[in-house]
Design an enzyme around this catalytic site. Structure first.
Site, PDB file in Angstrom:
ATOM      1  N   ASP A 201      15.930 -33.151  -8.938  1.00 22.20           N
ATOM      2  CA  ASP A 201      16.718 -32.854  -7.747  1.00 22.20           C
ATOM      3  C   ASP A 201      16.188 -31.555  -7.152  1.00 22.20           C
ATOM      4  O   ASP A 201      16.131 -30.527  -7.840  1.00 22.20           O
ATOM      5  CB  ASP A 201      18.196 -32.700  -8.135  1.00 22.20           C
ATOM      6  CG  ASP A 201      19.080 -32.291  -6.971  1.00 22.20           C
ATOM      7  OD1 ASP A 201      19.063 -32.985  -5.947  1.00 22.20           O
ATOM      8  OD2 ASP A 201      19.779 -31.267  -7.096  1.00 22.20           O
ATOM      9  N   ASP A 203      16.566 -28.455  -4.918  1.00 21.78           N
ATOM     10  CA  ASP A 203      17.589 -27.609  -4.294  1.00 21.78           C
ATOM     11  C   ASP A 203      16.941 -26.385  -3.647  1.00 21.78           C
ATOM     12  O   ASP A 203      17.304 -25.238  -3.938  1.00 21.78           O
ATOM     13  CB  ASP A 203      18.624 -27.156  -5.338  1.00 21.78           C
ATOM     14  CG  ASP A 203      19.650 -28.234  -5.638  1.00 21.78           C
ATOM     15  OD1 ASP A 203      19.311 -29.419  -5.503  1.00 21.78           O
ATOM     16  OD2 ASP A 203      20.783 -27.888  -5.996  1.00 21.78           O
ATOM     17  N   GLU A 205      16.719 -23.858  -0.994  1.00 20.52           N
ATOM     18  CA  GLU A 205      17.660 -23.330   0.000  1.00 20.52           C
ATOM     19  C   GLU A 205      17.066 -22.096   0.674  1.00 20.52           C
ATOM     20  O   GLU A 205      17.207 -20.995   0.163  1.00 20.52           O
ATOM     21  CB  GLU A 205      18.987 -22.998  -0.682  1.00 20.52           C
ATOM     22  CG  GLU A 205      19.604 -24.206  -1.383  1.00 20.52           C
ATOM     23  CD  GLU A 205      20.879 -23.871  -2.152  1.00 20.52           C
ATOM     24  OE1 GLU A 205      21.526 -22.834  -1.857  1.00 20.52           O
ATOM     25  OE2 GLU A 205      21.242 -24.647  -3.045  1.00 20.52           O
ATOM     26  N   TYR A 283      30.707 -28.276   1.952  1.00 21.86           N
ATOM     27  CA  TYR A 283      31.594 -27.154   1.646  1.00 21.86           C
ATOM     28  C   TYR A 283      30.938 -25.859   2.091  1.00 21.86           C
ATOM     29  O   TYR A 283      29.793 -25.852   2.568  1.00 21.86           O
ATOM     30  CB  TYR A 283      31.919 -27.110   0.156  1.00 21.86           C
ATOM     31  CG  TYR A 283      30.764 -27.481  -0.759  1.00 21.86           C
ATOM     32  CD1 TYR A 283      29.719 -26.595  -1.003  1.00 21.86           C
ATOM     33  CD2 TYR A 283      30.709 -28.730  -1.362  1.00 21.86           C
ATOM     34  CE1 TYR A 283      28.670 -26.926  -1.835  1.00 21.86           C
ATOM     35  CE2 TYR A 283      29.658 -29.081  -2.192  1.00 21.86           C
ATOM     36  CZ  TYR A 283      28.634 -28.180  -2.434  1.00 21.86           C
ATOM     37  OH  TYR A 283      27.585 -28.515  -3.246  1.00 21.86           O
TER      38      TYR A 283
END
Length: 444
Positions: A201, A203, A205, A283
């Site tokens: 995965d 991630d 950012e 979120y």
């Protein structure tokens, strides 16, 4: 490293004029004629490496609270990328924790199989417990999540050239998929972690736009991320062909809400060809560092960030609905010193609310106790599909089981791929939120 930091960037990333309009209230939690019955939805929970310490949340707790049997995936957070552009581990404070990952021995009471680790077994720690959990639940997949907020520092460099991408991907497959761990006393060694992870995965950012203060980004990140995804897909598939027939390694990514961030870093149509699915940021639309209280995870919102807006932004850019997994928070954002009266939402505040682990960030299990205490009133925006607690001074915006029922109804109605949640250690001792998601996706 925590997801709570994401909203600071999301809010600043683009003007409200770029955001989707408020959607009809009738869509919240409603079931269409095709309710999704019989479909297999993804239910993905993040397990935090550091949660085994202060929170004392062990892999075995997922078995004890019944969550393991309701999940399809566990994302292990996180793997780091070195300054040399490779996946690595070790015992380096703030950078890697091999002790938690595979060296720490577990006693019988904290082991999934009820058997204490021995001093000479090559695999212990969280990795061994995840392997034991998979043995009990053969359909469960475990992915290593690379990066996160704090550990995306070297992604841009690692993805910069064809040679750097090839070396980066090869190192990650070697460490996590082949399981060739560094020797740590009697732990580790060639193939020690083989069979723990079923995929990777990403991630990062964020490619092409600002993330943490020490994370560089470049205009060419968008192209390089596309090529990095392709390189991961190529090497994972090549290695799968060397394994038993039918082996498939999954490749996923965590992706942002803000349209400006999507456009800066993600060639959506191209990356979706190689990714099995993406986990949407659902979120931190607003966070406790802001001067006014606001929703952090509304399903719908007029002129503001929302889950629906995120879904539509990705679909408009070419992402198929069935590859979009909705992110859901198992924590809340909180403010204190709230003035202005009313229900507290949209009012000025003096700062983040005091909390257990970090100001302005609190686990659902603690917020549930506040709701049950009677000191706080639960407020709901039923058109927007979100909730908050307010005691006249302190406000917490969060998702509870009622909100999650509305969101899982949306997943089913809109043909999305499922639900992801950050993070498993914030749920109650009986797995209340995982149960709510599971039941909602089953249409119960």
């Amino acid at each position: 490293m925590r997801r709570s930091m994401l909203g600071r960037l999301a809010v600043a990333a683009c003007s409200l004029s770029l955001l989707t309009a408020f959607a009809p209230a009738t869509a919240v939690g409603a079931d269409s004629a095709d309710s999704g019955a019989g479909r297999s939805y993804k239910k993905i929970g993040y397990f935090t490496q550091w949660g085994v310490y202060g929170r004392d949340f062990q892999v075995q707790d997922l078995e004890a609270n019944g969550s393991a049997g309701k999940l399809t995936h566990i994302n292990y957070a996180f793997g780091n990328v070195s300054a040399e552009g490779t996946c690595f581990t070790g015992n380096i404070p703030g950078e890697a924790d091999a002790w938690a990952d595979y060296a720490r021995p577990l006693d019988a009471a904290n082991s999934v199989d009820g058997v204490a680790d021995t001093w000479d077994q090559p695999l212990a720690g969280n990795f061994n417990q995840l392997k034991e959990l998979k043995a009990k639940h053969p359909g469960l997949k475990v992915l290593i999540s690379l990066g996160g907020w704090s550990w995306s520092t070297h992604f841009s460099d690692a993805a910069l050239t064809p040679a750097s991408r090839k070396a980066f991907v090869a190192s990650c497959i070697d460490l996590y998929i082949k399981g060739n761990l560094p020797q740590d006393g009697t732990r580790g060694g060639a193939g020690a972690a083989a069979g723990v992870f079923d995929g990777i995965d990403l991630d990062w950012e964020w490619p092409g736009s600002a993330g943490d203060t020490d994370t560089p980004y470049r205009p060419e990140d968008k192209r390089n991320f596309t090529e990095l995804v392709k390189e991961f897909r190529t090497q994972l598939d090549a290695y799968a062909r060397t394994q038993k027939r039918g082996t498939k390694y999954e490749l996923t990514a965590f992706v942002p809400t803000a349209p400006a961030k999507i456009d800066a870093g993600f060639d959506v149509r191209r990356i979706m060809r190689d990714l099995d699915f993406v986990n949407l940021q659902g979120y931190d639309f607003h966070v406790s560092g802001e001067p006014r209280t606001a929703q952090q995870s509304a399903l719908y919102a007029r002129g503001d960030f929302s889950v629906h807006g995120t879904v539509e932004a990705w679909k408009r850019r070419g992402a198929p609905a069935h590859k979009l997994v909705m992110g859901m928070p198992f924590y809340g954002q909180g403010w204190t010193g709230v003035t202005g009266g009313g229900d507290g939402l949209g009012q000025p505040a003096t700062g983040p609310a005091p909390a257990t682990w970090a100001a302005g960030y609190e686990d659902y299990k603690a917020l549930q106790k506040l709701a049950d205490s009677g000191a706080y009133q639960v407020h709901r925006d039923r058109r927007g599909g979100h909730a908050w607690l307010f005691d006249g001074t302190t406000l917490w915006t969060y998702d509870d089981p009622q909100v999650l029922r509305a969101k899982t109804g949306y997943v089913r109605e809109h043909g999305l791929g499922g639900a992801m949640f950050w993070s498993l250690d914030a749920d109650t001792a009986d797995g209340e939120l995982v149960t709510a998601v599971d039941r909602g996706l089953r249409g119960r």
